[in-house]
Design an enzyme around this catalytic site. Structure first.
Site, PDB file in Angstrom:
ATOM      1  N   SER A 127       0.792  -1.240   0.000  1.00  0.00           N
ATOM      2  CA  SER A 127       0.000   0.000   0.000  1.00  0.00           C
ATOM      3  C   SER A 127       0.818   1.280   0.000  1.00  0.00           C
ATOM      4  CB  SER A 127      -0.952   0.015   1.200  1.00  0.00           C
ATOM      5  OG  SER A 127      -2.017  -0.886   0.997  1.00  0.00           O
ATOM      6  N   LYS A 130      -0.265   3.624  -2.645  1.00  0.00           N
ATOM      7  CA  LYS A 130      -1.311   4.641  -2.515  1.00  0.00           C
ATOM      8  C   LYS A 130      -0.755   6.062  -2.432  1.00  0.00           C
ATOM      9  CE  LYS A 130      -4.765   1.605  -0.316  1.00  0.00           C
ATOM     10  NZ  LYS A 130      -4.019   0.355  -0.129  1.00  0.00           N
ATOM     11  N   SER A 184      -5.548   3.369   4.631  1.00  0.00           N
ATOM     12  CA  SER A 184      -5.153   2.421   3.582  1.00  0.00           C
ATOM     13  C   SER A 184      -6.357   1.663   3.035  1.00  0.00           C
ATOM     14  CB  SER A 184      -4.103   1.439   4.108  1.00  0.00           C
ATOM     15  OG  SER A 184      -3.246   1.032   3.088  1.00  0.00           O
TER      16      SER A 184
END
Length: 350
Positions: A127, A130, A184
């Protein structure tokens, strides 16, 4: 009674190291699976009330013991190794005894590298992806007030992860951005990519174009959440990304907020930051992002001010649920206790 045998499927690992200029690109395929053994319980004997059960001879096999042993039999599942484990990166030692197989600490203003451990190894980044997702969304100039809807296309079919955002949830682009960075939220991140002009394919292309523009030569993206292990980068590239993202006040604010409440239908839902260090008085964090999938291990990137210096920190492929936080604390203590005039950078690699 014969003991039941466990059958384990063999682990197939294929790894290769490709040298590209001064960087090292590592690629591998890993598969691990385990087959569970079934346990059966012995049936209990019916005892007549009028006649007590006879005492069992010490040499007579006990069905109760057999049943207990069978019930206690646990399924053995082979743990899926991270790419860093496959490559043997954890065998590289460092003076701070970090649990992350890859680490980089860099002065944000001077680009001086204070600590480097396998910083050119290319690994899945989970993640941490992101952060690039957010950067592309913000720099595209899309309205943060537009309403986006979570659909079945946003359900994770890669890892089967859960989400608190049910299909049909409507939030603004700004709220989706907040939840993607702070908590997240995978469905929020995917919705951001899906609502980009041209859809997910165009969004992934925009992510790679931005990485190229920043000089992130070890980086490649295929989707906006980080659930795919094909989203890969190196610590040195991620330090560049953190530095670029830190230039945006919105990304600094959203990624470091301890919690946020959003209205989902008639309900108010509370979301929390995945990085507990943002609530610690010992830290002055300007930007952060966490990440985890099995192939990537525990990951963390941050911009923080320590001992009067603005630092960028990258930790990849850390073992243990809290080990990435422990590694950040080790770096903080190390930086804080070193006299500036005698400070010696640390570099280790495989």
């Amino acid at each position: 009674m014969k003991k039941k045998l466990f059958n384990l499927l063999s682990v197939a690992l294929v790894g290769s190291v490709i040298a590209v200029g001064s960087s090292v690109t590592l690629t591998a395929t890993a598969h691990a699976a385990g087959q569970s053994a079934k346990a059966s319980e012995a049936s209990s004997r019916t005892v007549r009330k009028a006649k007590p059960a006879p005492k069992r001879s010490a040499r007579t096999p006990s069905k109760v013991k057999v049943a207990a042993a069978a019930t206690a039999t646990a399924a053995v599942v082979a743990a899926k190794p991270s790419f860093g484990q496959i490559y043997g990166l954890h065998s590289v030692s460092d003076p701070l005894d970090l649990k992350s197989s890859v680490a980089l600490v860099m002065d944000q203003d001077t680009n001086e590298v204070l600590l480097s451990k396998n910083s050119q190894a290319v690994l899945p980044i989970a993640s941490i992806t992101k952060l690039m997702t957010a950067l592309v969304v913000v720099e595209a100039g899309l309205s943060l007030d537009d309403m986006l809807t979570v659909t079945e296309e946003d359900i994770d079919t890669e890892k089967g992860s859960r989400s608190r955002l049910a299909v049909g949830t409507r939030l603004t682009r700004g709220e989706m951005l907040h939840l993607a960075l702070m908590s997240s939220e995978n469905r929020a991140a995917n919705a951001l990519g899906r609502h980009y002009p041209g859809g997910l394919a165009a969004f992934a292309s925009a992510m790679n174009l931005k990485a190229k523009a920043l000089g992130m030569t070890d980086t490649h993206y295929v989707e906006p959440t980080g659930l795919s292990s094909r989203n890969q980068s190196s610590a040195k590239d991620l330090a560049v990304l953190v530095k670029a993202a830190h230039e945006h006040h919105l990304l600094r604010e959203l990624s470091t907020s301890p919690e946020h409440q959003v209205a989902v239908g008639r309900r108010q839902m509370q979301f929390h930051n995945t990085n507990g260090l943002v609530r610690s008085p010992s830290w002055d964090i300007g930007l952060q992002k966490t990440g985890y999938i099995a192939e990537a291990g525990r990951c963390l990137v941050m911009q923080a001010q320590l001992a009067g210096r603005k630092l960028i920190m990258v930790f990849l492929d850390s073992t243990g649920k809290y080990s990435r936080i422990g590694d950040a604390e080790r770096v903080r203590k190390w930086i804080s206790t070193q006299p500036t005039e005698t400070f010696r950078p640390v570099s280790t690699s495989s």
